[in-house]
Scaffold this motif. Structure first.
Motif, PDB file in Angstrom:
ATOM      1  N   LYS A 163       0.705  -0.920  -0.027  1.00 37.58           N
ATOM      2  CA  LYS A 163      -0.063  -0.099  -0.110  1.00 37.58           C
ATOM      3  C   LYS A 163       1.152   0.935  -0.244  1.00 37.58           C
ATOM      4  CE  LYS A 163      -3.331  -2.278   2.767  1.00 37.58           C
ATOM      5  NZ  LYS A 163      -4.258  -2.500   4.133  1.00 37.58           N
ATOM      6  N   LYS A 164       2.305   0.881  -0.062  1.00 39.63           N
ATOM      7  CA  LYS A 164       3.060   2.192  -0.355  1.00 39.63           C
ATOM      8  C   LYS A 164       2.996   3.126   1.534  1.00 39.63           C
ATOM      9  CE  LYS A 164       3.554   2.976  -4.910  1.00 39.63           C
ATOM     10  NZ  LYS A 164       3.460   3.783  -6.215  1.00 39.63           N
ATOM     11  N   ALA A 165       2.909   2.325   2.442  1.00 38.75           N
ATOM     12  CA  ALA A 165       2.469   3.034   3.272  1.00 38.75           C
ATOM     13  C   ALA A 165       4.482   2.545   4.769  1.00 38.75           C
ATOM     14  CB  ALA A 165       1.316   1.749   4.492  1.00 38.75           C
ATOM     15  N   LEU A 166       4.921   3.361   4.120  1.00 31.45           N
ATOM     16  CA  LEU A 166       5.850   2.808   4.567  1.00 31.45           C
ATOM     17  C   LEU A 166       6.829   2.731   6.072  1.00 31.45           C
ATOM     18  CD1 LEU A 166       8.260   4.375   1.271  1.00 31.45           C
ATOM     19  CD2 LEU A 166       6.566   1.494   1.674  1.00 31.45           C
ATOM     20  N   VAL A 167       6.155   3.763   6.684  1.00 30.53           N
ATOM     21  CA  VAL A 167       6.392   4.341   7.775  1.00 30.53           C
ATOM     22  C   VAL A 167       5.664   2.709   8.573  1.00 30.53           C
ATOM     23  CG1 VAL A 167       6.308   5.283   9.689  1.00 30.53           C
ATOM     24  CG2 VAL A 167       5.928   6.882   7.603  1.00 30.53           C
ATOM     25  N   GLN A 168       4.578   2.981   8.648  1.00 30.15           N
ATOM     26  CA  GLN A 168       3.906   1.030   9.152  1.00 30.15           C
ATOM     27  C   GLN A 168       4.825  -0.147   8.843  1.00 30.15           C
ATOM     28  OE1 GLN A 168       2.274   3.865   7.529  1.00 30.15           O
ATOM     29  NE2 GLN A 168       0.615   4.214   8.318  1.00 30.15           N
ATOM     30  N   ALA A 169       4.862   0.212   7.799  1.00 32.12           N
ATOM     31  CA  ALA A 169       5.756  -1.073   7.244  1.00 32.12           C
ATOM     32  C   ALA A 169       6.894  -1.663   7.886  1.00 32.12           C
ATOM     33  CB  ALA A 169       6.004  -1.029   5.738  1.00 32.12           C
ATOM     34  N   ARG A 170       7.405  -0.209   8.035  1.00 35.13           N
ATOM     35  CA  ARG A 170       9.072  -0.666   8.802  1.00 35.13           C
ATOM     36  C   ARG A 170       9.009  -0.823   9.789  1.00 35.13           C
ATOM     37  NH1 ARG A 170      13.293   4.190  10.312  1.00 35.13           N
ATOM     38  NH2 ARG A 170      13.843   3.758   8.081  1.00 35.13           N
ATOM     39  N   LYS A 171       8.080   0.006  10.899  1.00 32.60           N
ATOM     40  CA  LYS A 171       7.589  -0.882  12.241  1.00 32.60           C
ATOM     41  C   LYS A 171       7.345  -2.435  12.090  1.00 32.60           C
ATOM     42  CE  LYS A 171       4.944   0.809  16.352  1.00 32.60           C
ATOM     43  NZ  LYS A 171       3.635   1.364  17.034  1.00 32.60           N
ATOM     44  N   GLU A 172       6.287  -2.863  11.298  1.00 31.00           N
ATOM     45  CA  GLU A 172       6.127  -4.225  10.929  1.00 31.00           C
ATOM     46  C   GLU A 172       7.372  -4.470  11.120  1.00 31.00           C
ATOM     47  OE1 GLU A 172       3.391  -5.393  12.474  1.00 31.00           O
ATOM     48  OE2 GLU A 172       2.452  -3.148  12.479  1.00 31.00           O
ATOM     49  N   PHE A 173       8.289  -4.454  10.340  1.00 32.02           N
ATOM     50  CA  PHE A 173       9.725  -5.536  10.165  1.00 32.02           C
ATOM     51  C   PHE A 173      10.562  -5.179  11.055  1.00 32.02           C
ATOM     52  CE2 PHE A 173       8.190  -4.788   5.257  1.00 32.02           C
ATOM     53  CZ  PHE A 173       7.888  -5.617   5.071  1.00 32.02           C
ATOM     54  N   LEU A 174      10.556  -3.962  11.594  1.00 31.89           N
ATOM     55  CA  LEU A 174      11.138  -3.763  12.839  1.00 31.89           C
ATOM     56  C   LEU A 174      10.450  -4.570  13.644  1.00 31.89           C
ATOM     57  CD1 LEU A 174      11.815  -0.065  12.803  1.00 31.89           C
ATOM     58  CD2 LEU A 174      13.491  -2.342  12.112  1.00 31.89           C
ATOM     59  N   ALA A 175       9.732  -4.692  14.161  1.00 25.96           N
ATOM     60  CA  ALA A 175       8.805  -5.885  15.284  1.00 25.96           C
ATOM     61  C   ALA A 175       9.574  -7.602  14.267  1.00 25.96           C
ATOM     62  CB  ALA A 175       7.597  -5.691  14.794  1.00 25.96           C
ATOM     63  N   ALA A 176       9.622  -7.635  13.319  1.00 26.94           N
ATOM     64  CA  ALA A 176       9.551  -9.536  13.019  1.00 26.94           C
ATOM     65  C   ALA A 176      11.015  -9.211  12.893  1.00 26.94           C
ATOM     66  CB  ALA A 176       8.988  -9.214  11.425  1.00 26.94           C
ATOM     67  N   LEU A 177      11.789  -8.703  13.569  1.00 28.57           N
ATOM     68  CA  LEU A 177      13.127  -8.781  13.464  1.00 28.57           C
ATOM     69  C   LEU A 177      13.801  -8.822  14.312  1.00 28.57           C
ATOM     70  CD1 LEU A 177      15.458  -6.632  10.801  1.00 28.57           C
ATOM     71  CD2 LEU A 177      15.473  -9.131  11.738  1.00 28.57           C
ATOM     72  N   TYR A 178      12.713  -7.999  16.129  1.00 28.36           N
ATOM     73  CA  TYR A 178      13.477  -8.396  16.546  1.00 28.36           C
ATOM     74  C   TYR A 178      12.364  -9.511  17.880  1.00 28.36           C
ATOM     75  CZ  TYR A 178      12.314  -7.762  21.915  1.00 28.36           C
ATOM     76  OH  TYR A 178      12.833  -7.962  23.328  1.00 28.36           O
ATOM     77  N   TYR A 179      11.358 -10.145  16.953  1.00 27.00           N
ATOM     78  CA  TYR A 179      10.929 -11.721  17.646  1.00 27.00           C
ATOM     79  C   TYR A 179      12.056 -12.197  16.643  1.00 27.00           C
ATOM     80  CZ  TYR A 179       7.224  -9.910  19.932  1.00 27.00           C
ATOM     81  OH  TYR A 179       6.586  -8.691  20.635  1.00 27.00           O
ATOM     82  N   ASN A 180      12.030 -12.176  15.589  1.00 29.64           N
ATOM     83  CA  ASN A 180      13.772 -13.165  15.252  1.00 29.64           C
ATOM     84  C   ASN A 180      14.452 -12.316  14.571  1.00 29.64           C
ATOM     85  OD1 ASN A 180      14.788 -15.399  13.991  1.00 29.64           O
ATOM     86  ND2 ASN A 180      13.145 -15.423  12.382  1.00 29.64           N
ATOM     87  N   PRO A 181      15.598 -12.548  14.958  1.00 28.29           N
ATOM     88  CA  PRO A 181      16.407 -11.726  14.163  1.00 28.29           C
ATOM     89  C   PRO A 181      17.372 -12.373  13.102  1.00 28.29           C
ATOM     90  CG  PRO A 181      16.815 -11.557  17.049  1.00 28.29           C
ATOM     91  CD  PRO A 181      15.891 -13.053  16.195  1.00 28.29           C
ATOM     92  N   GLU A 182      16.973 -13.271  12.702  1.00 23.40           N
ATOM     93  CA  GLU A 182      17.206 -14.761  11.323  1.00 23.40           C
ATOM     94  C   GLU A 182      16.403 -14.189  10.285  1.00 23.40           C
ATOM     95  OE1 GLU A 182      20.578 -15.236  11.196  1.00 23.40           O
ATOM     96  OE2 GLU A 182      21.528 -14.715  13.456  1.00 23.40           O
ATOM     97  N   HIS A 183      15.510 -13.175  10.521  1.00 14.87           N
ATOM     98  CA  HIS A 183      14.152 -12.946   9.646  1.00 14.87           C
ATOM     99  C   HIS A 183      14.742 -11.823   8.121  1.00 14.87           C
ATOM    100  CE1 HIS A 183      11.391 -13.314   7.360  1.00 14.87           C
ATOM    101  NE2 HIS A 183       9.759 -13.292   8.638  1.00 14.87           N
ATOM    102  N   LYS A 184      15.513 -13.192   6.954  1.00 17.61           N
ATOM    103  CA  LYS A 184      16.229 -13.267   5.992  1.00 17.61           C
ATOM    104  C   LYS A 184      15.039 -11.635   5.545  1.00 17.61           C
ATOM    105  CE  LYS A 184      19.991 -16.316   5.728  1.00 17.61           C
ATOM    106  NZ  LYS A 184      19.703 -17.375   4.731  1.00 17.61           N
ATOM    107  N   ALA A 185      13.955 -12.250   5.722  1.00 20.89           N
ATOM    108  CA  ALA A 185      13.081 -11.229   4.309  1.00 20.89           C
ATOM    109  C   ALA A 185      13.151 -10.102   5.238  1.00 20.89           C
ATOM    110  CB  ALA A 185      11.988 -12.689   3.691  1.00 20.89           C
TER     111      ALA A 185
END
Length: 366
Positions: free
Chosen positions: A113-135
Motif C-alpha cells: 500500500k506504500k505505507a512505508l512508515v507502518q511497514a518499517r515498524k512491522e518489519f522491525l518488530a519481526a526482526l525483534y522476535y526473530n533476528p534471523e528473519h532474512k526477508a
C-alpha cells in the motif's frame, strides 16, 4: 600449703583482670576481616539457576518472549536433561516465530500500500522476535528507501547496546544497528567509526492493533552492574556460551581494568573456546581465542604450539595443491605463511626455495 595455694590463685586472678584492663585501655590492633568462604559448586549452581529461572518467568509475565527465551537458555545450560525447561524453550521459540511472521505479513501488506512508515515498524518488530528473519531484513535494507537515517560517530569504549540506549532509549534495539551496518550483534565498533542509525518514527494511526502481542514494546532493561555482569559471565561459561561470557567479562574490564575475576573468566573462556576450535580443526580461530588466555594458564603454551603447527601444515598442503596446479606464486605465499606459524617446517622451506628458483627461470625464459 593450702592457704598458700589459694593466695597464689587469688594473685593470679588479679593479674589476669589487670591485664584485661590494660588491654581494654590500649588501642587494639586492627583485625583482619574474616576470609569469605566460597559457596560449594552445587549451592552456587542452585542459586544461579533459581535467579535466572525467576528472571525468565518475569519476562514471560511481561510478554517479552525473546528475553524470556534467552534466560531459559542459560538455565538449560545447567539443566540440559530437564524436559520441562526444554519444553518451555520450544514453546517460546514457536511463539517468537509466529509473532515474527505475523508482523512480517503485516509489514508486507503495508509495503504494497506504500505505507512505508507502518511497514518499517512491522518489519522491525519481526526482526525483534526473530533476528534471523532474512526477508524482513531485505525489506528494511533494500526495498524501503534508505534516506530515513541519521549518522553517529562511535565513541571510545561504546558497545552497540550503549549506542542503542543513548539514541533510542532501549539497549535491546542494538540488533538494528548491527543489521543496518553489517556488524555482528556482539561486535565492539571501532572508535570514530560512522554508523547509520535508522530513524524510528512513532506510528500515527487511529486503527487499533488486533492482538495484545502487537501492542507490546520491549521494556528498557536497567543497566547491569559489575557484579551482575560477572554472574552473567559465569552463567555463560557454565553453559559453554564462550562468546557471551567473553563479552560480559570484557564489559567489566572496561570499567574496572584490574578486576581479577573478569580476567580469570576471560582466560578460562578463551582457553575452553580455543580447545573446542582445535577439535573442530579451526586452527586460526583457535589461535585468536588463545590470545586472550594468560600465558601461564594450564597447558596453553603447548596448545598454542600445537595450533600453530597444525595451521602451518594446512598452509603447506594448500601450497602443494597450488604447486600441482602450476600456480607457483600462490604456492609460495602459502609456504611463506606456513613458515610464519612454524619456522621449523623443513618441507615448506625446501619447496618454497625450489618454487622460487623455478619461477625465476620461467621469468628469464620469457
Amino acid at each position: 600449703m593450702r592457704p598458700r595455694g589459694n593466695a597464689l590463685l587469688y594473685l593470679g586472678s588479679i593479674t589476669f583482670w589487670f591485664m584485661i584492663f590494660l588491654g581494654g585501655c590500649a588501642e587494639a590492633p586492627p583485625r583482619r576481616p574474616p576470609a569469605l568462604t566460597p559457596l560449594p559448586a552445587e549451592e552456587f549452581n542452585r542459586l544461579f539457576i533459581e535467579k535466572f529461572r525467576n528472571r525468565a518467568q518475569e519476562f514471560e509475565q511481561k510478554r517479552d518472549w525473546p528475553q524470556a527465551l534467552q534466560h531459559w537458555e542459560i538455565v538449560r545450560g545447567f539443566l540440559p536433561d530437564d524436559d520441562s525447561v526444554r519444553e518451555k524453550m520450544e514453546t517460546l521459540r514457536q511463539q517468537t516465530t509466529t509473532l515474527a511472521e505475523q508482523h512480517f505479513s503485516k509489514g508486507a501488506a503495508f509495503f504494497q500500500k506504500k505505507a512505508l512508515v507502518q511497514a518499517r515498524k512491522e518489519f522491525l518488530a519481526a526482526l525483534y522476535y526473530n533476528p534471523e528473519h532474512k526477508a524482513a531484513r531485505e525489506y528494511l535494507k533494500v526495498k524501503i528507501p534508505g534516506e530515513e537515517y541519521t549518522i553517529y560517530e562511535v565513541k571510545k569504549g561504546e558497545t552497540l547496546k550503549e549506542i542503542a540506549r543513548k539514541k533510542y532509549g532501549d539497549p535491546q534495539k542494538d540488533f538494528l544497528i548491527a543489521y543496518f551496518n553489517d556488524l555482528k550483534l556482539n561486535a565492539r565498533p571501532v572508535p570514530k567509526t560512522i554508523v547509520r542509525l535508522p530513524i524510528l518514527e512513532p506510528l500515527k494511526t487511529k486503527e487499533k492493533m488486533e492482538t495484545e502481542e502487537e501492542e507490546y514494546e520491549p521494556p528498557e532493561r536497567p543497566q547491569s552492574g559489575q557484579e551482575e555482569l560477572l554472574v552473567l559471565a559465569q552463567g555463560h561459561l557454565a553453559a559453554r556460551r564462550y562468546k557471551e561470557c567473553l563479552t560480559a567479562a570484557e564489559k567489566v574490564l572496561a570499567g574496572d581494568p584490574a578486576n581479577k575475576q573478569a580476567k580469570g573468566l576471560i582466560t578460562e573462556a578463551g582457553y575452553l573456546q580455543g580447545k573446542g576450535l582445535l577439535q573442530a580443526k579451526k586452527y586460526g580461530d583457535a589461535l585468536i581465542a588463545f590470545n586472550r588466555v594468560d600465558p601461564g594458564y594450564r597447558d596453553i603454551k603447548e596448545a598454542i604450539l600445537f595450533a600453530k603447527k597444525q595451521l602451518s601444515e594446512a598452509h603447506y598442503l594448500q601450497g602443494v595443491k597450488y604447486y600441482s596446479d602450476q600456480e607457483l606464486e600462490k604456492a609460495i605465499k602459502e609456504w611463506e605463511t606456513a613458515l610464519i606459524h612454524d619456522p621449523g617446517h623443513s618441507k615448506a622451506k625446501r619447496d618454497m626455495e625450489s618454487a622460487r628458483a623455478l619461477l625465476q627461470k620461467l621469468k628469464e625464459v620469457k
